[in-house]
Design a protein around this motif. Structure first.
Motif, PDB file in Angstrom:
ATOM      1  N   LEU A 215       0.824  -1.202   0.000  1.00 31.14           N
ATOM      2  CA  LEU A 215       0.000   0.000   0.000  1.00 31.14           C
ATOM      3  C   LEU A 215       0.861   1.256   0.000  1.00 31.14           C
ATOM      4  O   LEU A 215       0.585   2.212  -0.731  1.00 31.14           O
ATOM      5  N   ILE A 216       1.927   1.262   0.799  1.00 31.25           N
ATOM      6  CA  ILE A 216       2.818   2.426   0.877  1.00 31.25           C
ATOM      7  C   ILE A 216       3.492   2.693  -0.460  1.00 31.25           C
ATOM      8  O   ILE A 216       3.550   3.843  -0.930  1.00 31.25           O
ATOM      9  N   VAL A 217       3.998   1.640  -1.095  1.00 32.76           N
ATOM     10  CA  VAL A 217       4.669   1.815  -2.391  1.00 32.76           C
ATOM     11  C   VAL A 217       3.683   2.366  -3.422  1.00 32.76           C
ATOM     12  O   VAL A 217       4.005   3.281  -4.195  1.00 32.76           O
ATOM     13  N   ALA A 272      12.927   8.058   0.348  1.00 35.32           N
ATOM     14  CA  ALA A 272      11.495   8.307   0.501  1.00 35.32           C
ATOM     15  C   ALA A 272      10.773   6.975   0.656  1.00 35.32           C
ATOM     16  O   ALA A 272       9.874   6.817   1.497  1.00 35.32           O
ATOM     17  N   MET A 273      11.191   6.001  -0.127  1.00 37.86           N
ATOM     18  CA  MET A 273      10.597   4.679  -0.045  1.00 37.86           C
ATOM     19  C   MET A 273      11.021   3.953   1.228  1.00 37.86           C
ATOM     20  O   MET A 273      10.200   3.377   1.944  1.00 37.86           O
ATOM     21  N   VAL A 274      12.305   3.993   1.528  1.00 42.99           N
ATOM     22  CA  VAL A 274      12.815   3.297   2.710  1.00 42.99           C
ATOM     23  C   VAL A 274      12.191   3.867   3.980  1.00 42.99           C
ATOM     24  O   VAL A 274      11.665   3.127   4.825  1.00 42.99           O
ATOM     25  N   ASN A 275      12.217   5.192   4.145  1.00 47.55           N
ATOM     26  CA  ASN A 275      11.670   5.815   5.344  1.00 47.55           C
ATOM     27  C   ASN A 275      10.171   5.572   5.488  1.00 47.55           C
ATOM     28  O   ASN A 275       9.671   5.314   6.583  1.00 47.55           O
ATOM     29  N   GLN A 285      14.395  -2.666   7.485  1.00 43.86           N
ATOM     30  CA  GLN A 285      15.215  -2.351   6.321  1.00 43.86           C
ATOM     31  C   GLN A 285      14.413  -2.630   5.046  1.00 43.86           C
ATOM     32  O   GLN A 285      13.420  -3.363   5.063  1.00 43.86           O
ATOM     33  N   VAL A 286      14.889  -2.053   3.944  1.00 42.31           N
ATOM     34  CA  VAL A 286      14.220  -2.225   2.652  1.00 42.31           C
ATOM     35  C   VAL A 286      15.257  -2.588   1.596  1.00 42.31           C
ATOM     36  O   VAL A 286      16.285  -1.916   1.473  1.00 42.31           O
ATOM     37  N   GLN A 287      14.979  -3.642   0.857  1.00 41.69           N
ATOM     38  CA  GLN A 287      15.832  -4.056  -0.266  1.00 41.69           C
ATOM     39  C   GLN A 287      15.092  -3.724  -1.556  1.00 41.69           C
ATOM     40  O   GLN A 287      14.019  -4.258  -1.825  1.00 41.69           O
ATOM     41  N   ILE A 288      15.659  -2.831  -2.350  1.00 37.09           N
ATOM     42  CA  ILE A 288      15.025  -2.404  -3.599  1.00 37.09           C
ATOM     43  C   ILE A 288      15.704  -3.113  -4.772  1.00 37.09           C
ATOM     44  O   ILE A 288      16.930  -3.189  -4.834  1.00 37.09           O
TER      45      ILE A 288
END
Length: 318
Positions: A215-217, A272-275, A285-288
């Motif tokens: 949803l956030i993405v 912006a995506m990670v935060n 953590q976020v792995q893009i």
């Protein structure tokens, strides 16, 4: 009869952990994904709905067909037929059928009749889950995209649903149907110069079977709603997959993410995506990745090969 086409165009191969499986050997080759998940005697299932229309039920399915094309057509036909059990029924209401489908390098585009757009929300979400869970069992299918006639399927806010995999619908396996519910999100967008982050609190209604991270993405791609903030992700970017494992959120986007003219500092788009995900979800953590590849430097600067933690230093207080 469902029309079928298969093109030989070359797309970047996308990565997805196999979530549904077992073994179905035909001509010495398995057409069913292998995994540690439960398997019926025939190795596959067709998903129907219960008579109340509140959850999915799976029925063991066996076929002797040896090609992906025939398997897809047979499974779609089986889904439209009423099951033998009086406790279940087809997820396809009257007038809704598959007009056409296209399989291209593990991505299946399904075009439904116009009656699909007139389905009740509870009918539509169960049909969508059943089709994805049924067809994603095939080894040659990783992602599925829905169309009404030739228009992409959109959610209640007008955003394209995009590619879907089995992991998007795991909650439907025997669980009750959940519809839309409100949620407040803290999202980060760019300032007018595109070099700093500014937070915005938004209120949305979303299907509770969708993950908060997805949803956030989707909301980041939609962009900000107030003046003075700028988008951080190109609006044409498609979400291939979003999943969480061991407190790491894995976000897989298509190549549209690379063509970013929204920001002057690439860190702004990435963090912006990670935060946003770390603040709003259960990940630390976020792995893009882009088309399944993470061994790249975003805009030639940001190393995406490892999971990233939030960076508060980029946030501009208002």
């Amino acid at each position: 009869m469902v029309q079928k086409r298969k093109y030989n165009r070359k797309y970047n191969k996308v990565f997805l952990l196999c979530l549904i499986g077992a073994l179905l050997f035909t001509a010495g080759c398995s057409l069913v994904k292998e995994s540690g998940k439960e398997s019926g005697k025939g190795g596959m299932y067709i998903y129907y709905m219960n008579m109340e229309g509140t959850s999915l039920a799976k029925v063991e399915y066996t076929t002797m067909n040896s090609t992906e094309e025939n398997m897809i057509e047979d499974m779609l036909q089986a889904m439209r037929e009423e099951p033998e059990s009086i406790e279940n029924k087809s997820v396809f209401p009257l007038g809704v059928y598959v007009r056409d489908w296209v399989l291209t390098d593990e991505i299946l585009d399904i075009h439904f009749s116009s009656a699909y757009g007139r389905m009740k929300p509870e009918e539509e979400v169960l049909l969508r889950a059943a089709v994805v869970l049924t067809l994603s069992q095939l080894k040659g299918i990783e992602y599925i995209d829905f169309f009404i006639e030739d228009e992409p399927l959109t959610d209640s806010m007008g955003n394209a649903i995009g590619y879907m995999g089995a992991e998007d619908f795991l909650q439907y396996k025997g669980s009750s149907l959940h519809l839309y519910q409100p949620r407040k999100l803290k999202l980060y967008f760019a300032n007018e110069n595109g070099d700093r982050l500014i937070s915005e609190e938004v209120s949305v209604r979303y299907n509770s079977n969708m993950s908060i991270e997805r949803l956030i993405v989707d909301q980041l791609i939609k962009g900000p709603s107030i003046d003075g903030l700028c988008p951080v992700i190109p609006p044409e970017t498609k979400v291939i997959g979003v999943s969480v494992k061991d407190t790491v959120c894995y976000v897989n986007l298509d190549e549209g993410f690379l063509n970013n003219t929204c920001v002057s500092d690439p860190r702004v788009a990435v963090y912006a995506m990670v935060n946003s995900i770390v603040d709003g979800g259960a990940s630390s953590q976020v792995q893009i990745s882009v088309n399944g590849e993470s061994n790249i430097k975003y805009m030639g600067i940001i190393d995406l090969s490892k999971p990233l933690s939030r960076d508060q230093n980029l946030v501009e207080e208002r």
